[in-house]
Design an enzyme around this catalytic site. Structure first.
Site, mmCIF file in Angstrom:
data_model
loop_
_atom_site.group_PDB
_atom_site.id
_atom_site.type_symbol
_atom_site.label_atom_id
_atom_site.label_comp_id
_atom_site.label_asym_id
_atom_site.label_seq_id
_atom_site.Cartn_x
_atom_site.Cartn_y
_atom_site.Cartn_z
ATOM 1 N N GLN C 124 0.868 -1.149 0.276
ATOM 2 C CA GLN C 124 -0.228 0.073 0.681
ATOM 3 C C GLN C 124 0.735 0.964 0.002
ATOM 4 O O GLN C 124 1.581 1.413 0.824
ATOM 5 C CB GLN C 124 -1.309 0.201 1.662
ATOM 6 C CG GLN C 124 -0.630 0.196 2.854
ATOM 7 C CD GLN C 124 -0.236 1.370 3.077
ATOM 8 O OE1 GLN C 124 0.025 2.355 2.535
ATOM 9 N NE2 GLN C 124 -0.860 1.277 4.800
ATOM 10 N N SER C 127 1.057 7.144 2.596
ATOM 11 C CA SER C 127 1.386 8.056 3.725
ATOM 12 C C SER C 127 2.064 9.210 3.379
ATOM 13 O O SER C 127 3.266 8.388 1.987
ATOM 14 C CB SER C 127 1.756 7.072 4.991
ATOM 15 O OG SER C 127 0.701 6.777 5.397
ATOM 16 N N SER C 159 4.026 -0.169 3.177
ATOM 17 C CA SER C 159 4.295 -1.758 4.218
ATOM 18 C C SER C 159 4.790 -2.338 2.937
ATOM 19 O O SER C 159 4.304 -1.898 1.730
ATOM 20 C CB SER C 159 2.906 -1.797 4.401
ATOM 21 O OG SER C 159 2.713 -1.475 5.707
ATOM 22 N N GLU C 242 -10.208 -1.575 6.268
ATOM 23 C CA GLU C 242 -8.721 -1.605 7.482
ATOM 24 C C GLU C 242 -8.834 -1.705 8.704
ATOM 25 O O GLU C 242 -8.420 -1.792 9.633
ATOM 26 C CB GLU C 242 -7.710 -0.532 7.389
ATOM 27 C CG GLU C 242 -6.395 -0.866 7.614
ATOM 28 C CD GLU C 242 -5.460 0.907 6.782
ATOM 29 O OE1 GLU C 242 -3.981 0.139 7.143
ATOM 30 O OE2 GLU C 242 -5.549 1.381 6.284
ATOM 31 N N ASN C 356 -5.298 6.527 16.653
ATOM 32 C CA ASN C 356 -6.063 5.996 17.542
ATOM 33 C C ASN C 356 -6.677 7.759 18.251
ATOM 34 O O ASN C 356 -8.243 7.603 19.105
ATOM 35 C CB ASN C 356 -5.110 5.354 19.512
ATOM 36 C CG ASN C 356 -5.659 3.955 18.098
ATOM 37 O OD1 ASN C 356 -5.674 3.805 16.988
ATOM 38 N ND2 ASN C 356 -5.374 2.966 19.745
ATOM 39 N N GLU C 357 -6.586 8.293 17.742
ATOM 40 C CA GLU C 357 -6.415 9.466 17.991
ATOM 41 C C GLU C 357 -7.892 10.327 17.070
ATOM 42 O O GLU C 357 -8.856 10.526 17.783
ATOM 43 C CB GLU C 357 -5.912 10.757 18.535
ATOM 44 C CG GLU C 357 -4.770 11.068 19.337
ATOM 45 C CD GLU C 357 -3.374 9.655 19.193
ATOM 46 O OE1 GLU C 357 -3.437 9.041 18.034
ATOM 47 O OE2 GLU C 357 -2.947 9.085 20.624
#
Lengths: 376, 346, 376, 346
Positions: C124, C127, C159, C242, C356-357
């Site tokens: 993928q 980013s 990745s 995802e 997670n934020e």
């Protein structure tokens, strides 16, 4: 750098001996009852008779001019002895520092000695239903009249106010001014004409607070602290001490941690030591807070925003310590008693004197220098 | 495999929710605390009318059970509405009596034996005319609300007996009065049954009580979250709703995450009823539910500030109940220990 | 409501038997090396030969049309068997769901079978240095040319890209459009002319990622997924999967928790069980996540924003579980090995696929309905 | 009572900070990982020049110590700059040799006894020409950097001996190579001393090593916080610096709170050197420092996102070191246990 406490050992010994001779064998009745309040007031008088009620104050007001280190040592001995809760705490820890900074000599002479002796017990009156953490939102008013001010509005969660003699807090003297301006900081009698108080219970039902309703309560100019309109600065001076070292002395936590270790030894099944880490951690954190106190008083400069660092630490330690005790007590954890009372008391820590969320903002912005939040 | 409540089960929960929402449960708690058990008793009767207690009573004894999934569905709502009374205790007692009954041969008709005891009490439990308290020392050392219960049972080792309540102990939760039933205080009690069957039945009763308590805790946690979210949307400080602050949002999000992952444990434990995994799964559910409700209470208190710390706001009833039920029916540490013992066979 | 898994037990038995016969006795070399990558690719081929590489896909693409429950059971067996990591994971879990939703029949026929067989391994490429969590800030461009698009710019933390065959991700096709508009979602060969890849190491130094530099890399129209300009929607469709059930299957955690319990039994000093609570807690949470998975697939409706609830839970469970293992290992906790590798892998969980934020914001706003944050 | 560093001590820390800031410590770590120990050795020499190792060596043996406060001041800076090498190990070895020396009568002149060992090695440690590794199984089972050390010591029960390094184990921290020195692998070693004095000296050495490691961890944590605050002020996502988000702010505030309350524990333990409370206070400091650095690393990683997860950014060196030093010189759980044992005499 040293941790040499030997110079204060004589003082420590005196305090310890006196407490050993005078701390009541049986706990006093809860200070959230009329009977208990009177008993705690009598205890304050007894402390004062030994000049131990306000050791760090100047002698002329009933103190001993004790150094900060002596004060820390006094507190250690006081809590280690299991001495009664201080019913005069709001006056001694919140009002007195304000007066030392902003009060007139006349106010100091008039207010402090009866505070030191327990003759006058003070309640703080800050929060309003719409202004908890956001103190600048308060709406109770002080209106100028001849020779003084008329108070109107409502205060709530006023600690000790159910039974205390006098109160203090900020009011809005200029409704036109901005949020942080136009405040006035006043002292007033709780028995005043036009003032109604209604006790309200805290989490465990005990009436630790009161609501205060003001209907044209007159306060003479002599009872204004600082300049009218500068109540915000006066209040912030008080929150500084409320958040800092003075309100929650390390001795409270080291004594509680020692008791927790005792409880662990007594209660813990040696084969079932799941809570050991938490017990040890509470003790370590209490020790850290104690040493941090020594560090603070060793520094020349004022702690400033670092008092927020202390407040977050002690308030979370206090909750964790008492939660650990209740968990150790197992099925007895819900039962009324010293540990539960301490737990309920601890739960207020992260909320009052500026919530820990606000403290973390202060730390992030003023200590770490992170950018301010986006505005609404 | 369909691991969600079916339509009927969902409807049952919703019905109870509606029934309780209009029943003034907070008032019943405060009346109980002030010495008046009647509003709580009236609640008890309407819950019985809705079939709650019959869920724990076998059909043969006048009940509709055992139906553990329906039971946890009901107890979730009982917790959500802070219903007072020895709820888990009565359900556990029903389990105990039914198990003893089955163990000793049902309907043997002896007045002083377990069968007779079951025959005498199970139908009354099912129909709501018997409120039963139960102590299972050491994990459950006190009999909840023994002063107002119709029957107070205690299992001491392998002996089942009635117990007379001593002096009440005060709980943080004003809905709860706890009565010691220590061996010494038992003069007034009557021995009812004895032997290994009692021990086995007590173990089964403990699991049922702990499961009911876990479900109750999920309801307590859910209510705390609901009320706090609502408050965070309306309460303004610093010129905006406090629910728009990230610290508040993230804290409440964490409570939801915990609650959402507790429900499956409770449902899973209910489905394990009768299997060898039941004790393990009950302990997993109780430990997780205690922690989730505890987190919900902590967040509720912190977000409400002083209001949440005030006795007269009803929120405090749920905050206090979360703490009380955390240590009732086995502490989280004890249940975690049991999970690991079950897993390692040690 | 039931948890009756008996209908899938025959399938479970088949999977278990096959794995028992085929999982390599010795672990394969790390898939972050060329040798290990090849070994893992061979393993994918072996899985595919038993039609076990993509069980939930339609048969025509190499799957078995397995139900979600069968897929969960497959995953449980796969991880319980200690089978090799899935080098095809990015393709199977991120690209395939996107293609099933937005791809053309031609793309499905062309892309999926070699993905299922391990012939083509996908990386993928989302980013960018300036666009991590804030995907809308990405700046790599796709410029329209005859019959296709020219890619320019840079991707990073891609990745598998050090050794994979092809990549996929969003590019900016219309620089004039707003942040969430004007994106295009593309597939491209990693060996393409104009594309440079530079392996970068993850936290433990192993080259799990690569940086990709695009210099007029040509992509034909056939490799555009969805409509040009709608890349944001396509990407969000992928992040949904995802974050949800598919990427981190419960079987991973239940297998790891079982191994943790084994480690505890083997390592823990019975007199020193301070970590017992954490071991038990990890097992309980893994079980909760497993049962939550059964709940999710039992529901008719789509989970929607609830996938954020799952993501926060599994990512924090994964870290806690591995931290507990390392703490159990004491002085061996810093040593290279399965637990440390799992720990390093787990640390990426709270960061990638939306930190997670961000997930907590999503939960608070879309599930709980709390107001949006103040804008900068 | 003056519980803050005095001017000279502060200056010493600041001098080290400046020295190390310009010394390319991250490069030395990467060189070490790639097989080149020379940059690390050069660092070691300049640290010795600044007097760091002399702090652990008694004056009589050519040092300036023991000066525990100065030692923790130095180790804070060593952690802050991620200096590689068996730092705590060398200091602990100095403590061990000095203690053995004192125990056996200093300067007895026997070549194979403890006094001779101390005379041979302590001056070299002080002047930085001896890098010493030390294993104290079971808490410190591996000898760090034994391949490049000039002397590798191991205490096995009440025997002190040299050990030859076996095959290196890989640590998450690329600055660290660990060498097993299990009893079986000791053929190559030479027995140096034996008896209860060795056991006592090893216990003292463990405390000194753990204290140094705790101080190092506070420096690691401080650096992680500093770098992360800086990053949070410059990195923008969603149109604003990420440091303006409350979630980031509160997390970093919590790290500061933890670090600020770890420093006094480390200083307090240093001042307890030689007192009966030293083991307890060292354990308190090491447990707290491990957790504070761990929290700092977790926050650094989460705030940096993928950048913090990337090997080639130097930040990763500190994140990895926080994890490695957490379990070096006794895990937090082990140290907490020891605190409680000291308190309860059990």
């Amino acid at each position: 750098m040293d941790l040499d406490l030997s110079p204060v050992e004589p003082f420590r010994a005196e305090v310890r001996d006196w407490l050993r001779a005078h701390v009541p064998a049986a706990p006093l009745p809860s200070l959230e009852t009329g009977e208990g309040f009177a008993a705690h007031r009598a205890w304050e008088r007894e402390l004062a008779s030994a000049r131990l009620s306000v050791v760090s104050w100047p002698e002329r007001y009933g103190g001993r001019d004790a150094t900060p280190l002596e004060w820390l040592v006094f507190e250690e001995e006081y809590y280690a002895a299991g001495a009664p809760g201080r019913v005069s705490q709001n006056g001694i820890n919140l009002l007195a520092p304000t007066l030392f900074r902003y009060g007139t000599p006349e106010q100091l002479d008039r207010v402090l000695p009866p505070m030191a002796s327990g003759e006058v017990i003070w309640a703080q009156a800050w929060s309003e239903p719409g202004a908890g953490s956001d103190l600048a939102a308060l709406r109770s008013t002080a209106t100028r009249v001849g020779g003084g001010w008329l108070l109107n509005g409502q205060k709530t969660w006023s600690s000790r106010a159910a039974f205390a003699d006098r109160g203090f807090g900020p009011f809005r003297s200029d409704p036109e001014a901005g949020r942080h301006r136009g405040l006035i900081y006043l002292m007033f009698p709780l028995e005043a004409e036009g003032l109604t108080r209604r006790p309200i219970g805290r989490l465990d039902g005990k009436p630790a607070f009161a609501e205060l309703f003001f209907d044209d309560v007159f306060v003479p100019d002599a009872d204004v602290i600082g300049e009218p309109g500068e109540g915000w600065q006066v209040a912030m001076g008080t929150t500084g001490s409320e958040r800092g070292l003075t309100l929650r002395s390390p001795g409270r936590f080291t004594a509680a941690a020692d008791r927790l270790v005792g409880l662990w030894r007594e209660r813990a099944d040696p084969a079932d030591t799941a809570l050991r880490d938490r017990v040890a951690d509470a003790w370590i954190r209490a020790r850290a807070y104690r040493l941090k106190g020594f560090e603070t008083i060793s520094r020349a400069e004022d702690a400033g925003a670092e008092s927020s660092v202390n407040k977050v630490f002690w308030s979370e330690l206090d909750v964790a310590l008492h939660e650990t005790a209740l968990d150790l007590l197992g099925p007895d954890g819900e039962l009324d008693g010293d540990w539960l009372e301490g737990y309920v008391f601890s739960l207020a820590g992260p909320i009052y004197a500026g919530t820990n969320e606000i403290q973390r903002n202060v730390i992030a912005e003023r200590v770490l220098g992170l950018p301010r939040e986006a505005k609404a | 495999m369909k691991f969600v409540l079916d339509a009927e089960q969902r409807l049952f929960g919703e019905t109870l929710n509606k029934l309780l929402a209009g029943a003034g449960t907070a008032g019943a708690v405060r009346a109980r605390a002030a010495g008046d058990p009647e509003p709580g008793r009236a609640l008890w009767r309407s819950l019985a009318g809705a079939g709650v207690f019959a869920l724990a009573v076998p059909e043969a004894a006048g009940g509709a059970g055992p139906l553990p999934v329906e039971l946890v569905t009901a107890f979730h709502e009982l917790g959500r509405h802070a219903v007072p009374g020895p709820l888990a205790e009565t359900v556990a007692a029903a389990g105990l009596l039914a198990r003893l009954d089955a163990g000793t041969g049902r309907g043997s008709g002896r007045g002083d034996d377990a069968g007779g005891l079951a025959a005498a009490w199970l139908p009354r439990i099912a129909e709501g005319t018997a409120v039963v308290s139960l102590a299972l020392p050491p994990a459950v050392p006190y009999a909840l609300d023994a002063d107002t219960a119709d029957l107070v049972l205690v299992v001491d080792g392998d002996e089942l007996r009635t117990a007379a309540p001593g002096a009440a102990l005060t709980s943080l939760d004003p809905a709860r009065r706890l009565f010691p039933v220590a061996a010494g205080a038992a003069e007034a009690g009557t021995a009812l049954a004895c032997g290994p069957a009692v021990r086995a039945a007590a173990a089964a009763a403990f699991d049922l009580g702990a499961l009911a308590c876990a479900a109750q805790l999920t309801g307590v946690g859910r209510r705390l979250l609901e009320v706090t979210v609502e408050y965070a949307m309306t309460r303004r400080q610093f010129g905006r709703p406090i629910g728009s602050f990230q610290a508040v949002k993230h804290r409440l999000a964490d409570v939801l995450v915990a609650l959402e992952h507790t429900r499956p444990l409770v449902h899973g434990a209910a489905l394990a009823y009768g299997s060898p995994d039941f004790p393990r799964d009950v302990s997993a559910a109780k430990a997780a539910a205690s922690d989730a409700a505890h987190a919900a209470a902590g967040s509720a208190l912190q977000v409400h500030g002083a209001i949440g710390y005030t006795d007269e706001y009803d929120l405090s009833l749920w905050i206090r109940k979360a703490r009380a039920l955390r240590s009732a029916w086995g502490s989280p540490a004890a249940h975690r220990s049991r999970v690991l013992s079950c897993l390692t066979g040690g």
